[in-house]
Design a protein around this motif. Structure first.
Motif, PDB file in Angstrom:
ATOM      1  N   PRO A 178       0.828  -1.211   0.000  1.00 20.03           N
ATOM      2  CA  PRO A 178       0.000   0.000   0.000  1.00 20.03           C
ATOM      3  C   PRO A 178       0.860   1.259   0.000  1.00 20.03           C
ATOM      4  N   ARG A 179       0.357   2.300  -0.646  1.00 23.94           N
ATOM      5  CA  ARG A 179       1.125   3.539  -0.810  1.00 23.94           C
ATOM      6  C   ARG A 179       1.436   4.211   0.510  1.00 23.94           C
ATOM      7  N   GLN A 180       0.703   3.851   1.568  1.00 28.68           N
ATOM      8  CA  GLN A 180       0.955   4.434   2.878  1.00 28.68           C
ATOM      9  C   GLN A 180       2.333   4.034   3.417  1.00 28.68           C
ATOM     10  N   LEU A 181       2.798   2.838   3.066  1.00 30.79           N
ATOM     11  CA  LEU A 181       4.085   2.366   3.559  1.00 30.79           C
ATOM     12  C   LEU A 181       5.213   2.981   2.740  1.00 30.79           C
ATOM     13  N   LEU A 182       6.123   3.670   3.431  1.00 34.09           N
ATOM     14  CA  LEU A 182       7.220   4.370   2.770  1.00 34.09           C
ATOM     15  C   LEU A 182       8.574   3.707   3.000  1.00 34.09           C
ATOM     16  N   ARG A 183       8.654   2.839   4.008  1.00 37.35           N
ATOM     17  CA  ARG A 183       9.935   2.230   4.360  1.00 37.35           C
ATOM     18  C   ARG A 183       9.662   0.878   5.003  1.00 37.35           C
ATOM     19  N   VAL A 184      10.365  -0.169   4.551  1.00 39.50           N
ATOM     20  CA  VAL A 184      10.159  -1.509   5.107  1.00 39.50           C
ATOM     21  C   VAL A 184      11.511  -2.160   5.385  1.00 39.50           C
ATOM     22  N   HIS A 185      11.502  -3.074   6.360  1.00 42.10           N
ATOM     23  CA  HIS A 185      12.725  -3.752   6.781  1.00 42.10           C
ATOM     24  C   HIS A 185      12.452  -5.245   6.915  1.00 42.10           C
ATOM     25  N   GLU A 186      13.509  -6.025   6.776  1.00 39.53           N
ATOM     26  CA  GLU A 186      13.406  -7.454   7.071  1.00 39.53           C
ATOM     27  C   GLU A 186      13.471  -7.645   8.579  1.00 39.53           C
ATOM     28  N   ALA A 187      13.019  -8.811   9.028  1.00 41.54           N
ATOM     29  CA  ALA A 187      12.874  -9.050  10.466  1.00 41.54           C
ATOM     30  C   ALA A 187      14.195  -8.899  11.213  1.00 41.54           C
ATOM     31  N   HIS A 188      15.325  -9.210  10.574  1.00 41.16           N
ATOM     32  CA  HIS A 188      16.618  -9.186  11.269  1.00 41.16           C
ATOM     33  C   HIS A 188      17.297  -7.822  11.226  1.00 41.16           C
ATOM     34  N   GLU A 189      16.724  -6.846  10.496  1.00 40.11           N
ATOM     35  CA  GLU A 189      17.373  -5.550  10.343  1.00 40.11           C
ATOM     36  C   GLU A 189      17.249  -4.714  11.607  1.00 40.11           C
ATOM     37  N   ASN A 190      18.393  -4.318  12.144  1.00 34.83           N
ATOM     38  CA  ASN A 190      18.419  -3.518  13.363  1.00 34.83           C
ATOM     39  C   ASN A 190      18.654  -2.058  12.985  1.00 34.83           C
ATOM     40  N   VAL A 191      17.574  -1.368  12.637  1.00 30.63           N
ATOM     41  CA  VAL A 191      17.657   0.035  12.245  1.00 30.63           C
ATOM     42  C   VAL A 191      16.744   0.863  13.141  1.00 30.63           C
ATOM     43  N   THR A 192      16.991   2.146  13.163  1.00 31.60           N
ATOM     44  CA  THR A 192      16.203   3.045  14.000  1.00 31.60           C
ATOM     45  C   THR A 192      14.948   3.496  13.254  1.00 31.60           C
TER      46      THR A 192
END
Length: 401
Positions: A267-281
């Motif tokens: 959906p266009r609402q989502l602007l940023r996605v990560h995989e489960a193991h990604e440790n990002v802020t």
């Protein structure tokens, strides 16, 4: 004709070749309650129609109507209006003044969009727009307080409004034969029956919605994807539309002989996605949305193979745009009003998710060979869900844009 009008309260004048609304009704029909003028040759309605103050049901199916007089909006007593199979290119804005309208039928016209005036129809229960040229439904359709049935089959819809997930009375959504790329990812508050056959580019479903669909079928698992929707969940993808949305390439690794690798569109609402193991802020924008939303609404999601329970309610009775709201960025206000893309599927969390998520993609054991997506609010929640949940065969994916 006058004698017939005088002795009836329901007037059936279908298939009479009428090219004008009969003035004999004005002269002798002030008592008439229902008028059927289907399959005639009317191109408009007279301005004096507002004088028929007892008419509650008006059926004009199968005429040649292109517009309505502004006076038509004064027929506030109308509860049913059928203008299907006419020549309307635009929905007359005067319909928004029909404050008691319960059923609005506009099927098989040439309509491309809905005017904002229709958002005033606070008593509307049935909205039927099938067989038009509508590309997008406005988010306010999910805010019609009494809406129970929404029919939008055979249009050009690419998505459904996210706000529909919070519609309290909604019992039926029918969106077959459109161009949907995805359904709302969050569970629906009212757990409606959703029909979406023949959306050939719709190739996945969210974890909460899957269980709502299964509970509607009174099943805990399916082995044939067609049981949920015929003509959906295919592997191909149209790259020519909605190119700004995030797209994910999913490696199927030959799990199923007929399945190639798959591209899904978020959906266009989502602007940023990560995989489960990604440790990002997580971004401050997303954190701010979550903070403001949880201070104003209680919105929780509980998913199990046999039940999906959703609670949504304002924490304050008078949540309206005030000085603080009006000074906010309009995009922020729209996101909060339209609701979160999902609630974190980690049952111990329940944080709303708006523009950023940690995503787990897999094949659900409850729906064989169908791609299922789960959204979490952080790496820790994604790790916990992936560890505790044994409902999916996890798939590898990467963003391609």
């Amino acid at each position: 004709m006058a004698n017939e009008v005088k002795r009836k309260i329901i007037l059936h004048w279908n298939c009479r070749g009428l090219s004008e609304f009969p003035e004999v009704i004005r002269l002798h029909g002030s008592h008439i309650q229902e008028i059927y003028l289907k399959w005639n040759k009317l191109t408009t309605l007279p301005s004096w129609i507002m004088e028929l103050f007892n008419v509650t049901n008006l059926y004009m199916y199968g005429n040649l109507i292109k517009q309505l007089p502004t006076e038509f909006g004064e027929m506030s007593q109308l509860t049913v209006l059928d203008l299907s199979a006419n020549k309307l290119e635009q929905v007359p804005v005067c319909i928004g003044n029909l404050s008691n309208l319960k059923s609005l039928l506009l099927n098989d016209n040439l309509i491309e969009r809905l005017p904002a005036e229709l958002s005033q129809l606070s008593n509307l229960e049935i909205l039927s727009l099938s067989g038009n040229q509508i590309v997008a439904l406005p988010e306010w359709t999910g805010s019609l307080p009494r809406l129970k049935e929404l029919y939008v089959d055979n249009n050009k819809l690419k998505e459904l409004p996210n706000r529909l997930t919070m519609a309290a009375e909604l019992a039926m959504i029918s969106a077959c034969s459109n161009r949907l790329r995805y359904l709302p990812l969050n569970g629906f508050l009212s757990a409606p029956c959703i029909r979406f056959d023949a959306n050939e580019y719709l190739n996945y479903v969210s974890y909460p919605l899957l269980f709502q669909l299964l509970s509607r079928l009174q099943m805990t698992a399916i082995h044939d994807r067609a049981a949920l929707a015929f003509g959906c969940f295919k592997t191909h993808y149209n790259t020519n539309v909605l190119n700004t949305n995030i797209k994910l390439y999913i490696e199927m690794k030959g799990l199923y002989e007929t399945n190639d690798d798959v591209i899904i569109e978020l959906p266009r609402q989502l602007l940023r996605v990560h995989e489960a193991h990604e440790n990002v802020t997580c971004s401050l924008w997303e954190l701010a949305l979550r903070k403001v939303y949880t201070e104003r609404y209680k919105h929780t999601l509980d998913v199990s193979p046999t039940n999906v329970t959703i609670l949504y309610k304002p924490l304050s009775k008078n949540i309206k745009p005030d000085f603080t709201w009006s000074s906010m960025n309009y995009a922020l206000y729209s996101l909060l009003t339209n609701g979160p893309a999902s609630i974190c599927v980690n049952s111990q969390c329940q944080q709303p998710i708006f523009t950023e998520a940690w995503i787990i993609i897999g094949i659900s054991r409850h729906a064989e060979s169908m791609i299922t997506i789960a959204l979490c609010c952080s790496k820790s929640c994604a790790t916990a869900f992936a560890t505790c949940s044994n409902t999916t065969i996890k798939l590898h994916w990467h963003s391609i844009n």
